[in-house]
Design a protein around this motif. Structure first.
Motif, PDB file in Angstrom:
ATOM      1  N   LEU A 260      16.644  -7.314 -40.635  1.00  0.00           N
ATOM      2  CA  LEU A 260      18.089  -7.542 -40.565  1.00  0.00           C
ATOM      3  C   LEU A 260      18.692  -6.787 -39.382  1.00  0.00           C
ATOM      4  CD1 LEU A 260      20.717  -8.681 -41.745  1.00  0.00           C
ATOM      5  CD2 LEU A 260      20.826  -6.643 -43.232  1.00  0.00           C
ATOM      6  N   ALA A 261      18.240  -5.553 -39.172  1.00  0.00           N
ATOM      7  CA  ALA A 261      18.747  -4.760 -38.060  1.00  0.00           C
ATOM      8  C   ALA A 261      18.403  -5.412 -36.724  1.00  0.00           C
ATOM      9  CB  ALA A 261      18.170  -3.347 -38.121  1.00  0.00           C
ATOM     10  N   ALA A 262      17.177  -5.947 -36.616  1.00  0.00           N
ATOM     11  CA  ALA A 262      16.774  -6.627 -35.382  1.00  0.00           C
ATOM     12  C   ALA A 262      17.643  -7.859 -35.138  1.00  0.00           C
ATOM     13  CB  ALA A 262      15.297  -7.018 -35.461  1.00  0.00           C
ATOM     14  N   LEU A 263      17.947  -8.587 -36.209  1.00  0.00           N
ATOM     15  CA  LEU A 263      18.798  -9.776 -36.091  1.00  0.00           C
ATOM     16  C   LEU A 263      20.213  -9.402 -35.659  1.00  0.00           C
ATOM     17  CD1 LEU A 263      19.300 -12.802 -36.470  1.00  0.00           C
ATOM     18  CD2 LEU A 263      19.770 -12.340 -38.899  1.00  0.00           C
ATOM     19  N   ILE A 264      20.755  -8.332 -36.245  1.00  0.00           N
ATOM     20  CA  ILE A 264      22.116  -7.897 -35.899  1.00  0.00           C
ATOM     21  C   ILE A 264      22.179  -7.481 -34.430  1.00  0.00           C
ATOM     22  CG2 ILE A 264      23.854  -6.113 -36.295  1.00  0.00           C
ATOM     23  CD1 ILE A 264      23.042  -6.157 -39.246  1.00  0.00           C
ATOM     24  N   VAL A 265      21.163  -6.732 -33.989  1.00  0.00           N
ATOM     25  CA  VAL A 265      21.123  -6.303 -32.589  1.00  0.00           C
ATOM     26  C   VAL A 265      21.068  -7.520 -31.665  1.00  0.00           C
ATOM     27  CG1 VAL A 265      19.700  -5.157 -30.842  1.00  0.00           C
ATOM     28  CG2 VAL A 265      20.093  -4.053 -33.042  1.00  0.00           C
ATOM     29  N   PHE A 266      20.246  -8.499 -32.034  1.00  0.00           N
ATOM     30  CA  PHE A 266      20.136  -9.716 -31.212  1.00  0.00           C
ATOM     31  C   PHE A 266      21.464 -10.469 -31.160  1.00  0.00           C
ATOM     32  CE2 PHE A 266      19.298 -14.310 -30.941  1.00  0.00           C
ATOM     33  CZ  PHE A 266      18.704 -14.356 -29.686  1.00  0.00           C
ATOM     34  N   LEU A 267      22.143 -10.587 -32.289  1.00  0.00           N
ATOM     35  CA  LEU A 267      23.417 -11.307 -32.327  1.00  0.00           C
ATOM     36  C   LEU A 267      24.505 -10.585 -31.536  1.00  0.00           C
ATOM     37  CD1 LEU A 267      23.490 -12.456 -36.074  1.00  0.00           C
ATOM     38  CD2 LEU A 267      22.934 -13.826 -34.051  1.00  0.00           C
ATOM     39  N   CYS A 268      24.348  -9.263 -31.371  1.00  0.00           N
ATOM     40  CA  CYS A 268      25.342  -8.475 -30.631  1.00  0.00           C
ATOM     41  C   CYS A 268      24.956  -8.306 -29.155  1.00  0.00           C
ATOM     42  CB  CYS A 268      25.494  -7.095 -31.272  1.00  0.00           C
ATOM     43  SG  CYS A 268      26.193  -7.114 -32.931  1.00  0.00           S
ATOM     44  N   ARG A 269      23.986  -9.085 -28.693  1.00  0.00           N
ATOM     45  CA  ARG A 269      23.449  -8.901 -27.335  1.00  0.00           C
ATOM     46  C   ARG A 269      24.509  -9.055 -26.252  1.00  0.00           C
ATOM     47  NH1 ARG A 269      22.176 -13.734 -29.351  1.00  0.00           N
ATOM     48  NH2 ARG A 269      22.326 -15.631 -28.081  1.00  0.00           N
ATOM     49  N   ASN A 270      25.440  -9.993 -26.432  1.00  0.00           N
ATOM     50  CA  ASN A 270      26.453 -10.214 -25.399  1.00  0.00           C
ATOM     51  C   ASN A 270      27.467  -9.072 -25.320  1.00  0.00           C
ATOM     52  OD1 ASN A 270      25.345 -12.699 -24.653  1.00  0.00           O
ATOM     53  ND2 ASN A 270      26.547 -13.801 -26.186  1.00  0.00           N
ATOM     54  N   TRP A 271      27.547  -8.279 -26.355  1.00  0.00           N
ATOM     55  CA  TRP A 271      28.430  -7.108 -26.356  1.00  0.00           C
ATOM     56  C   TRP A 271      27.678  -5.870 -25.881  1.00  0.00           C
ATOM     57  CZ3 TRP A 271      28.763  -2.257 -28.540  1.00  0.00           C
ATOM     58  CH2 TRP A 271      30.008  -1.630 -28.494  1.00  0.00           C
ATOM     59  N   LEU A 272      26.411  -5.742 -26.285  1.00  0.00           N
ATOM     60  CA  LEU A 272      25.627  -4.549 -25.963  1.00  0.00           C
ATOM     61  C   LEU A 272      25.198  -4.504 -24.502  1.00  0.00           C
ATOM     62  CD1 LEU A 272      23.371  -4.445 -29.153  1.00  0.00           C
ATOM     63  CD2 LEU A 272      25.180  -2.819 -28.561  1.00  0.00           C
ATOM     64  N   TRP A 273      24.715  -5.636 -23.990  1.00  0.00           N
ATOM     65  CA  TRP A 273      24.138  -5.636 -22.645  1.00  0.00           C
ATOM     66  C   TRP A 273      25.104  -5.140 -21.570  1.00  0.00           C
ATOM     67  CZ3 TRP A 273      19.239  -6.413 -20.752  1.00  0.00           C
ATOM     68  CH2 TRP A 273      19.125  -6.591 -19.365  1.00  0.00           C
ATOM     69  N   PRO A 274      26.320  -5.671 -21.451  1.00  0.00           N
ATOM     70  CA  PRO A 274      27.210  -5.217 -20.373  1.00  0.00           C
ATOM     71  C   PRO A 274      27.542  -3.727 -20.447  1.00  0.00           C
ATOM     72  CG  PRO A 274      28.038  -7.224 -21.402  1.00  0.00           C
ATOM     73  CD  PRO A 274      26.961  -6.700 -22.294  1.00  0.00           C
ATOM     74  N   ARG A 275      27.523  -3.156 -21.639  1.00  0.00           N
ATOM     75  CA  ARG A 275      27.947  -1.774 -21.826  1.00  0.00           C
ATOM     76  C   ARG A 275      26.807  -0.770 -21.692  1.00  0.00           C
ATOM     77  NH1 ARG A 275      30.986  -5.184 -24.539  1.00  0.00           N
ATOM     78  NH2 ARG A 275      33.229  -4.781 -24.783  1.00  0.00           N
ATOM     79  N   LEU A 276      25.557  -1.214 -21.911  1.00  0.00           N
ATOM     80  CA  LEU A 276      24.463  -0.257 -21.988  1.00  0.00           C
ATOM     81  C   LEU A 276      23.309  -0.507 -21.023  1.00  0.00           C
ATOM     82  CD1 LEU A 276      24.251   0.019 -25.904  1.00  0.00           C
ATOM     83  CD2 LEU A 276      25.340   1.635 -24.334  1.00  0.00           C
ATOM     84  N   TRP A 277      23.225  -1.685 -20.412  1.00  0.00           N
ATOM     85  CA  TRP A 277      22.008  -2.009 -19.668  1.00  0.00           C
ATOM     86  C   TRP A 277      21.835  -1.143 -18.423  1.00  0.00           C
ATOM     87  CZ3 TRP A 277      20.491  -4.352 -14.968  1.00  0.00           C
ATOM     88  CH2 TRP A 277      21.530  -4.687 -14.100  1.00  0.00           C
ATOM     89  N   ILE A 278      20.579  -0.794 -18.184  1.00  0.00           N
ATOM     90  CA  ILE A 278      20.192  -0.001 -17.025  1.00  0.00           C
ATOM     91  C   ILE A 278      19.171  -0.749 -16.179  1.00  0.00           C
ATOM     92  CG2 ILE A 278      19.008   2.110 -16.283  1.00  0.00           C
ATOM     93  CD1 ILE A 278      20.256   3.544 -18.642  1.00  0.00           C
ATOM     94  N   GLU A 279      18.295  -1.524 -16.835  1.00  0.00           N
ATOM     95  CA  GLU A 279      17.265  -2.282 -16.124  1.00  0.00           C
ATOM     96  C   GLU A 279      17.140  -3.679 -16.732  1.00  0.00           C
ATOM     97  OE1 GLU A 279      13.207  -1.725 -17.034  1.00  0.00           O
ATOM     98  OE2 GLU A 279      13.601  -0.224 -18.575  1.00  0.00           O
ATOM     99  N   ASN A 280      16.445  -4.557 -16.009  1.00  0.00           N
ATOM    100  CA  ASN A 280      16.289  -5.938 -16.468  1.00  0.00           C
ATOM    101  C   ASN A 280      15.166  -6.126 -17.474  1.00  0.00           C
ATOM    102  OD1 ASN A 280      18.393  -7.035 -14.939  1.00  0.00           O
ATOM    103  ND2 ASN A 280      17.090  -7.213 -13.128  1.00  0.00           N
TER     104      ASN A 280
END
Length: 300
Positions: A260-280
């Protein structure tokens, strides 16, 4: 398939090195073993693994690990933000889980343990938590930054899913060394499956956030909470088929929560990526035209 073949050869070489190291320890009648879950035995495993991984990364992967980690150091505010965010999320999640377990009678508070807490116990707990951060960093660097990233040579769905699953399997099977003494225990196979799902979650976080510091923070938070409870003995957990034994990863309830946690993280990808990404999080050589794919371009 070339990357999987290369990685398989590396793992075979590592296994042979571990067998040789254990044989030498036995011949020397040493009081330690590579199957130890902590202490010198565990350190021997890492001292064998890390040089091999560095050599492989440079000679085969075409990436100097120091240059790669330099990309994170250049973006240290975002790196720290990702670590703290996921560490706090993991800690808060574990508190909620144990509150639910307490309300359902699966765990109970130990007043005796609370009364017996001493400054020495608190100090040892703090030291153990610092060790957890080091261990989480080491494991995430090996299984996510090295193995998963190496196998993800391009960002297609098939390549990504394959790299995620295979790296999670390797993460789980790598614990066979430390679990050899428990092979006859009834929770042996359930724990391996729980470790696979744990690795699957860590890999998902790494891919979705584009930051190894996020998977390190989540890993440290989840494992650190477990170590805190083990050191302080403040909670007494009752075994059941649903929640498993002393390790929640052996129970179906935690398996479902990890998925469930993996699914939630995946569904929040469009919010998480712009704020936290460092590498591709795509395996590229450091001399490639696009570099190593960091948010802040390399100045080296």
């Amino acid at each position: 398939m070339t990357r999987y073949r290369n990685l398989a050869l590396l793992l075979i070489g590592f296994t042979l090195a571990i067998v040789v190291a254990e044989a030498i320890l036995r011949l020397a009648d040493a009081p330690i073993s590579v199957t130890d879950r902590k202490g010198p035995g565990e350190m021997i495993v890492f001292l064998i693994a890390l040089p091999m991984l560095v050599w492989f990364s440079v000679a085969v992967g075409g990436v100097n690990p120091l240059i790669w980690f330099g990309g994170y150091l250049r973006d240290w505010p975002r790196m720290l933000r990702g670590f703290l965010t996921m560490f706090l999320v993991a800690t808060a999640t574990m508190i909620v889980i144990y509150l639910v377990l307490g309300l359902t009678g699966k765990v109970q508070w130990s007043e005796e343990a609370w009364q017996n807490l001493t400054p020495k116990i608190w100090w040892r707990t703090v030291v153990s938590l610092l060790v957890v951060v080091v261990l989480a960093t080491t494991e995430e660097a090996i299984f996510r930054a090295f193995i998963l990233r190496y196998l993800r040579w391009k960002a297609t769905l098939a390549v990504t899913v394959s790299a995620l699953l295979v790296s999670s399997v390797i993460f789980s099977l790598s614990h066979l060394i430390a679990l050899l003494g428990s092979v006859n225990q009834p929770d042996y196979l359930p724990l391996l499956f729980g470790l696979f799902l744990f690795g699957f979650l860590m890999g998902t976080v790494y891919l979705v956030t584009g930051s190894l510091s996020c998977s390190i923070g989540l890993h440290a938070g989840l494992l650190g909470f477990k170590v805190f409870l083990r050191r302080t003995e403040l909670l007494i957990q009752h075994e059941s088929w649903l929640t498993g034994g002393s390790d929640l990863r052996t129970g179906p309830a935690m398996w479902g929560l990890l998925l469930l946690a993996a699914l939630i993280v995946f569904l929040c990808r469009n919010w998480l990526w712009p704020r936290l990404w460092i590498e591709n999080v795509v395996s590229t050589r450091q001399d490639s035209p696009e570099g190593l794919g960091f948010r802040l371009a390399s100045r080296i």
